[in-house]
Motif scaffolding. Structure first.
Motif, PDB file in Angstrom:
ATOM      1  N   VAL A 163      52.667  45.797  32.742  1.00  0.00           N
ATOM      2  CA  VAL A 163      51.253  45.991  33.072  1.00  0.00           C
ATOM      3  C   VAL A 163      50.407  44.829  32.561  1.00  0.00           C
ATOM      4  N   ILE A 164      50.731  44.328  31.371  1.00  0.00           N
ATOM      5  CA  ILE A 164      49.972  43.190  30.838  1.00  0.00           C
ATOM      6  C   ILE A 164      50.187  41.942  31.704  1.00  0.00           C
ATOM      7  N   LEU A 165      51.438  41.731  32.122  1.00  0.00           N
ATOM      8  CA  LEU A 165      51.701  40.580  32.998  1.00  0.00           C
ATOM      9  C   LEU A 165      50.894  40.697  34.288  1.00  0.00           C
ATOM     10  N   ILE A 166      50.853  41.913  34.853  1.00  0.00           N
ATOM     11  CA  ILE A 166      50.085  42.118  36.095  1.00  0.00           C
ATOM     12  C   ILE A 166      48.600  41.829  35.857  1.00  0.00           C
ATOM     13  N   LYS A 167      48.072  42.333  34.726  1.00  0.00           N
ATOM     14  CA  LYS A 167      46.652  42.094  34.428  1.00  0.00           C
ATOM     15  C   LYS A 167      46.376  40.604  34.216  1.00  0.00           C
ATOM     16  N   LEU A 168      47.425  39.840  33.806  1.00  0.00           N
ATOM     17  CA  LEU A 168      47.286  38.384  33.644  1.00  0.00           C
ATOM     18  C   LEU A 168      47.497  37.651  34.968  1.00  0.00           C
ATOM     19  N   ASP A 169      47.572  38.438  36.082  1.00  0.00           N
ATOM     20  CA  ASP A 169      47.737  37.858  37.414  1.00  0.00           C
ATOM     21  C   ASP A 169      49.070  37.152  37.643  1.00  0.00           C
ATOM     22  N   ILE A 170      50.067  37.531  36.884  1.00  0.00           N
ATOM     23  CA  ILE A 170      51.412  37.021  37.166  1.00  0.00           C
ATOM     24  C   ILE A 170      51.891  37.633  38.485  1.00  0.00           C
ATOM     25  N   ASN A 171      52.655  36.902  39.251  1.00  0.00           N
ATOM     26  CA  ASN A 171      53.252  37.418  40.485  1.00  0.00           C
ATOM     27  C   ASN A 171      53.956  38.750  40.202  1.00  0.00           C
ATOM     28  N   SER A 172      53.705  39.743  41.067  1.00  0.00           N
ATOM     29  CA  SER A 172      54.153  41.103  40.741  1.00  0.00           C
ATOM     30  C   SER A 172      55.682  41.237  40.779  1.00  0.00           C
TER      31      SER A 172
END
Lengths: 200, 200, 200
Positions: A163-172
């Motif tokens: 979830v943190i990676l997603i919030k950091l706009d990392i490719n899903s």
């Protein structure tokens, strides 16, 4: 990629179904009990996720193969599996934990939920099948007990990473792979080193 | 008014979460069991209400604070509460019973259900969290047992009062307050005087 | 025809409610436990069906008579039924098994599910009420146990018959009657001749 995901899902569902059927056998159940509990174990987490998020009809209503695989795995393991090492089941089960947790969080995020709710939904999706299996066998869920190696905790940590990676706009896709791998690895390590949580 | 309702809800949710976590501790569970059971106790009734009425996504999906409060209350009471008088929990629990019952009936009436179904929905919303808590701890729900002081009965009577007032076109805010107060008062009196229901 | 169906439904719901209330009495519950378990037994299968298929609000929300009948049957049998032969309950229960299974499969087929999913939905609708009753009484569901006469199996076979007839384009009314009668007859025969499933 789609195909890999599907194959991993089928593997995890099969592992859940087998674990359900074997647990049922320990409790003097017949094949009806074994298949029902196999279904509950394999479909419980995703069903709860879909109900809570309002995604109906539920995921397994539309794909007959999930039911066929579960049915076959349950019957075979109830009648034919004389003895199976729990360790053999633990690896596909850890695959399922990683996969289903990330999937649960992904569907939650699609509804713009907050991070904590997405993580909770991931954990619920990951562990609820096993909880249901134990409840139907009339015992306190394994995953809640003090001497059980980390299980929900692995899902919790790995889903936070995702979830943190997603919030950091990392490719899903990348975030999903990292999250699922984190859960899988943590679970394998927890079993290897018998890590448990501190009591009160 | 809105703010009072929100504060009361948070108080009731906190009380449920603590009662869930403490019950889990009695059954040799770890923190995963304690938080899961805290969530089941705090969110169970409202979740069942929303599922049955088709109100998805479920109420706690959209408000992260409910999850944060439950999580914090569960962790703190699992690790830090050495001893808490059950009497201290009983008052906020009775607040929750009154509040959640009236809320359940209100949502049912919004779908134009009959009075009896609205009352049932109120009772379900009020008691289901505790039922779930006891089921997850592998025991017969407290509220069903013969030596338990009136609990569902208070919700049943007070929700009938509320529904009848609504059918008499009383202002819904006033009806809600009367209904919730009736439930709260009945529950407190039932505990004070150890009132139980007659057996068969 | 509509009327016959409605009367059969009310008979089956009454039988389920009585069986729930009597089971509750065996476990030292009060009237709250008895009515709750009566409701769970009578409405459990249909509720699960509607939740899984996304048919909300649930069926019993809109028909107050179902609740009134269940309530009355539960109270009467809890306080007044001194002794009832299980055999007397078995016939209306078998009617309900046939009826609810076919109804579950019918609603599933309306969503264009595959045959196997429709059959599963039929079985779930037929047996889930009894499973819930036993779980709430904190015991392993009767229908899962090795020495129980065929129950889910009757629903499974008869629902397959129904689904195959539908896929063969037989008139759905005729298919329903044949399917429900098959389930009813199988269940009566299984009890008569004490047929059980083979163990592992």
């Amino acid at each position: 990629m789609e195909n890999i995901l599907l194959i991993l899902t089928y593997i995890a569902v099969t592992a859940s179904a087998i674990s359900g059927a074997l647990e049922a056998r320990k409790h003097e159940m017949d094949i009806v009990g074994a298949t029902t509990i196999a279904f509950a174990t394999a479909f419980g987490g995703g069903t709860m996720r879909d109900l809570l998020l309002g995604r109906t009809p539920i995921f397994w209503i539309m794909d007959p193969w999930l039911s066929i695989i579960t049915f076959a795995a349950a019957s075979l393991s109830f009648y034919r599996l004389d003895r199976i090492s729990n360790k053999l089941l633990n690896v596909p089960d850890a695959v399922g934990l990683g996969l289903f947790s990330i999937l649960g969080a992904t569907y939650a995020l699609q509804l713009n939920t907050s991070a904590i709710v997405a993580v909770l939904m991931g954990v619920v999706t990951g562990i609820f099948g096993g909880v249901l299996r134990d409840l139907l066998c009339n015992r306190i869920p394994n995953v809640f007990r003090r001497n059980t190696e980390l299980y929900a905790t692995c899902s919790f940590i790995g889903t936070w990473v995702f979830v943190i990676l997603i919030k950091l706009d990392i490719n899903s896709l990348i975030a999903s792979i990292i999250g699922a791998l984190a859960i899988f690895t943590l679970r394998i390590l927890a079993m290897q080193f018998k890590v448990t949580l501190p009591g009160p």
